[in-house]
Design an enzyme around this catalytic site. Structure first.
Site, PDB file in Angstrom:
ATOM      1  CD  GLU A   1      -2.734   0.830   2.638  1.00 44.88           C
ATOM      2  OE1 GLU A   1      -2.595  -0.138   3.413  1.00 44.88           O
ATOM      3  OE2 GLU A   1      -3.434   1.821   2.902  1.00 44.88           O
TER       4      GLU A   1
ATOM      5  CE  LYS B   1       3.120   0.189   4.822  1.00 43.08           C
ATOM      6  NZ  LYS B   1       2.409   0.085   3.570  1.00 43.08           N
TER       7      LYS B   1
ATOM      8  NE  ARG C   1       3.375  -7.354  11.001  1.00 42.48           N
ATOM      9  CZ  ARG C   1       2.857  -6.622  10.011  1.00 42.48           C
ATOM     10  NH1 ARG C   1       1.853  -7.071   9.301  1.00 42.48           N
ATOM     11  NH2 ARG C   1       3.344  -5.439   9.736  1.00 42.48           N
TER      12      ARG C   1
HETATM   13  P1  ATP Z   1       2.684  -1.973   8.202  1.00 48.04           P
HETATM   14  O1  ATP Z   1       2.048  -2.838   9.224  1.00 48.04           O
HETATM   15  O2  ATP Z   1       4.136  -1.752   8.405  1.00 48.04           O
HETATM   16  O3  ATP Z   1       1.951  -0.706   7.963  1.00 48.04           O
HETATM   17  P2  ATP Z   1       1.385  -3.248   6.032  1.00 48.04           P
HETATM   18  O4  ATP Z   1       1.178  -4.681   6.183  1.00 48.04           O
HETATM   19  O5  ATP Z   1       0.220  -2.357   6.246  1.00 48.04           O
HETATM   20  O6  ATP Z   1       2.637  -2.818   6.877  1.00 48.04           O
HETATM   21  P3  ATP Z   1       1.485  -3.266   3.187  1.00 48.04           P
HETATM   22  O7  ATP Z   1       2.015  -2.240   2.272  1.00 48.04           O
HETATM   23  O8  ATP Z   1       0.033  -3.524   3.196  1.00 48.04           O
HETATM   24  O9  ATP Z   1       1.996  -2.882   4.633  1.00 48.04           O
HETATM   25  O10 ATP Z   1       2.297  -4.625   2.990  1.00 48.04           O
HETATM   26  C1  ATP Z   1       2.677  -5.173   1.752  1.00 48.04           C
HETATM   27  C2  ATP Z   1       2.995  -6.626   1.965  1.00 48.04           C
HETATM   28  O11 ATP Z   1       4.084  -6.774   2.886  1.00 48.04           O
HETATM   29  C3  ATP Z   1       1.817  -7.373   2.565  1.00 48.04           C
HETATM   30  O12 ATP Z   1       1.679  -8.604   1.880  1.00 48.04           O
HETATM   31  C4  ATP Z   1       2.215  -7.577   3.998  1.00 48.04           C
HETATM   32  O13 ATP Z   1       1.617  -8.733   4.501  1.00 48.04           O
HETATM   33  C5  ATP Z   1       3.744  -7.667   3.908  1.00 48.04           C
HETATM   34  N1  ATP Z   1       4.357  -7.249   5.173  1.00 48.04           N
HETATM   35  C6  ATP Z   1       4.166  -6.093   5.831  1.00 48.04           C
HETATM   36  N2  ATP Z   1       4.853  -6.076   6.986  1.00 48.04           N
HETATM   37  C7  ATP Z   1       5.506  -7.262   7.057  1.00 48.04           C
HETATM   38  C8  ATP Z   1       6.392  -7.865   8.021  1.00 48.04           C
HETATM   39  N3  ATP Z   1       6.736  -7.245   9.138  1.00 48.04           N
HETATM   40  N4  ATP Z   1       6.872  -9.109   7.764  1.00 48.04           N
HETATM   41  C9  ATP Z   1       6.533  -9.733   6.620  1.00 48.04           C
HETATM   42  N5  ATP Z   1       5.716  -9.234   5.684  1.00 48.04           N
HETATM   43  C10 ATP Z   1       5.201  -8.014   5.896  1.00 48.04           C
HETATM   44 MG    MG Z   2      -1.597  -2.858   5.027  1.00 47.95          MG
END
Ligand code: ATP
Ligand code: MG
Length: 561
Positions: free
Chosen positions: A39, A275, A265
């Site tokens: 995102e 983020k 994760r």
């Molecule tokens: P955050 O929690 O940091 O805001 P998010 O999951 O909202 O991260 P996205 O941009 O939606 O961020 O994530 C893109 C991809 O990266 C998704 O498939 C998510 O599951 C994966 N992802 C995000 N954070 C992690 C993590 N800590 N470990 C492994 N994969 C991750």
């Molecule tokens: Mg997300």
């Protein structure tokens, strides 16, 4: 901690790869197609790197393809700057999506049509309740929710209202479209989830074309289906959304049937991987920006000097599981050190200089001495180091009253200057405040190159630079951004920030070959660690970031077990 070492090229074993192998063997899937779906609401962090290495890595291993898809369904928090940085980061990590760059926003028209399809099927309705009323009637884990009073609207009325929502007739928040599933479901996500909302905000890519936007659940699985993704891999918090993911795939005329799989994760000690929190660190100026070398962002790690190969190695070692755990930062540093040990050329740099005058070295004379660039890599060759009567050594390499185990310089002691000569300290000169300003030493001309023909041994070898030839530079040392392994575990994570995470040494003296290197170049300063040239460097004053210290703390941690 379950971290196995994985040799490059070794076949990886984990539950996702088992599933992929089975699906390919049984023919359920003809060719693997994964995606990385960020995102664009912030910079990527090392958690995302784990997901990138998994999704792109699977495609490489199984001869498939991985798409880069921006999940840009929320115009309020998304920005072009993020889209650009994400593409740069994925490329820097070593992956290529070819022509397969997509945006969920490309599918807005299709998603809209599928929303109308659900309405026509009697499987979606417009709800006039406020967000608060919807929340209050959703029920709890133990109690079922309550049906909305608008749930039984006719298809015609729903269609009319939905079209008027799209036309911009209603205020944000006044109405939503909900899937009509089951308000008594044991899974709260299935209790008539909201799938479209009114947002009078321009979108970074579609501009003012839309004022209604699908939410994540209504966009993600369908986007997967449109792209014919075979394995939609996400993190564990989406496991509860899987029934909904499947419900949309079942109930819409989608062109493919992707399946969702969840893994845990990545969490790393002494940092935060979210983020939202990283945005706060940037906005409140706890750090100097998204690419501050203390940040766990891919841009920050790059600036710090972490090689992409080390991040890929780290992601493989951490592995793919379904159980949450906290990985020590020391493992990441270990991977970085392993990699740089093989690739970074050695250099001499004095971080906190102390002047040395070699009294018996002729004034005005100089010579050059041969130094090895990388003992791990004979191909890296040699270079010449200028030597003269005045040198700098590390202030910490001299002690007035040395303890027994201190083998470096003290008055009356002899040490080796790396690649040069044995020197003996005769006197420490002090200023009016009693601080040592200079050492008076003598050298033994017979020890040129660093060995005594009479077989005499010295216990210490120290690094140095020739004062007349040295390049003044700035060196930035970094420590953990947070002083505790799990920031925020007992309260405000901001309070856990390490006030000493950055130390700037602005009077470093560097050997001449360290001038004029490209930003990002990696070197080892002998005895000090691995360093990378910072983009703040100028031709007059190079700036180096300490990527990681030399000490192998990970090996020590392992040895204690
Ligand atoms: P955050 O929690 O940091 O805001 P998010 O999951 O909202 O991260 P996205 O941009 O939606 O961020 O994530 C893109 C991809 O990266 C998704 O498939 C998510 O599951 C994966 N992802 C995000 N954070 C992690 C993590 N800590 N470990 C492994 N994969 C991750
Ligand atoms: Mg997300």
């Amino acid at each position: 901690m379950s971290t196995k070492s994985v040799a490059p090229g070794e076949e990886l074993q984990d539950f996702i790869r088992d599933i992929v192998r089975d699906d390919l063997a049984s023919g359920r899937v003809k060719s693997l197609l994964t995606r990385f779906p960020p995102e664009p609401n912030g910079y990527l962090h090392i958690g995302h790197a784990k997901s990138i290495v998994l999704n792109f890595g699977l495609a490489q291993e199984f001869g498939g393809q991985c798409n880069l898809r921006f999940d840009d369904t929320n115009p309020v928090r998304e920005e072009m700057e993020y889209i650009d940085s994400i593409q740069e980061n994925v490329r820097w990590l070593g992956y290529d999506w070819g022509d397969n760059l997509f945006y969920a926003s490309d599918y807005f028209q299709q998603l809209y049509e599928w929303a109308e399809y659900l309405i026509n099927e009697g499987k979606a309705y417009i709800d006039d309740q406020s967000a608060e009323e919807i929340r209050e009637t959703r029920g709890t884990l133990k109690q079922p929710g309550k049906n909305s009073p608008y749930r039984e609207r006719s298809v015609a009325e729903n269609l009319d209202l939905f079209r008027r929502m799209k036309a911009g007739e209603f205020a944000a928040g006044s109405r939503v479209l909900r899937a009509k599933i089951d308000m008594a479901s044991g899974n709260v996500n299935m209790r008539d989830p909201v799938i479209y909302r009114i947002l009078h905000s321009p979108h970074p890519r579609t501009g003012d074309a839309w004022c209604i936007y699908p939410n994540y659940d209504f966009a993600h699985g369908q986007s997967d289906a449109i792209e014919h993704i075979t394995h939609s891999i996400c993190t564990l918090e989406f496991a509860d959304h899987r029934p909904l993911y499947d419900w949309f795939i079942e109930n819409l005329p989608v062109p493919a049937r992707p399946r969702q799989y969840e893994f845990s994760r990545l969490n790393i000690s002494h940092t935060v991987l979210s983020k939202r929190r990283l945005i706060q660190l940037v906005e409140e100026e706890h750090v100097k920006g998204w690419d501050d070398p203390r940040m766990p962002t891919i841009s920050g790690l790059k600036r710090r000097g972490y090689p992409p190969a080390a991040l890929r190695d780290f992601a493989r070692r951490v592995g793919v599981t379904k159980s949450d755990n906290l990985i020590e930062m020391a493992l990441l540093e270990y991977c970085v050190r392993e990699r740089l040990n093989k690739t970074a050329e050695r250099r001499l740099a004095v971080l906190k200089p102390l002047k040395v005058v070699i009294e018996n070295y002729p004034e005005g004379e100089e010579e050059t001495l041969e130094a090895i660039n990388n003992p791990e890599d004979p191909q890296a060759g040699k270079r010449m180091l200028p030597f003269s009567r005045e040198l700098y050594i590390e202030r910490d390499d001299f002690m007035e009253d040395p303890p027994r185990k201190f083998f470096r310089l003290a008055v009356g002691r002899e040490v080796r200057l790396r690649y040069a000569y044995f020197i003996t300290c005769r006197e420490a000169v002090k200023n009016a405040e009693g601080e040592i300003t200079e050492l008076r030493c003598t050298y033994d001309p017979a020890t040129r190159g660093g060995d005594a023909p009479d077989g005499r041994k010295v216990k210490g070898t120290i690094h140095w630079v020739s004062a007349a030839h040295a390049v003044p530079g700035e060196v930035r040392l970094y420590d953990h951004l947070f002083k505790v392994p799990e920031p925020g575990s007992d309260g405000d994570y901001i309070a856990d920030l390490n006030p000493d995470s950055l130390t700037v040494l602005s009077e470093a003296m560097l050997e001449p070959s360290l001038a004029g290197l490209e930003p990002g170049s990696a070197v080892q300063f002998e005895r000090q660690g691995y360093f990378a040239v910072d983009p703040d460097s100028s031709p007059e004053k190079p700036v180096f970031n300490r990527t990681v210290a030399l000490r192998d703390s990970w090996a020590k941690i392992q040895a204690k077990k």
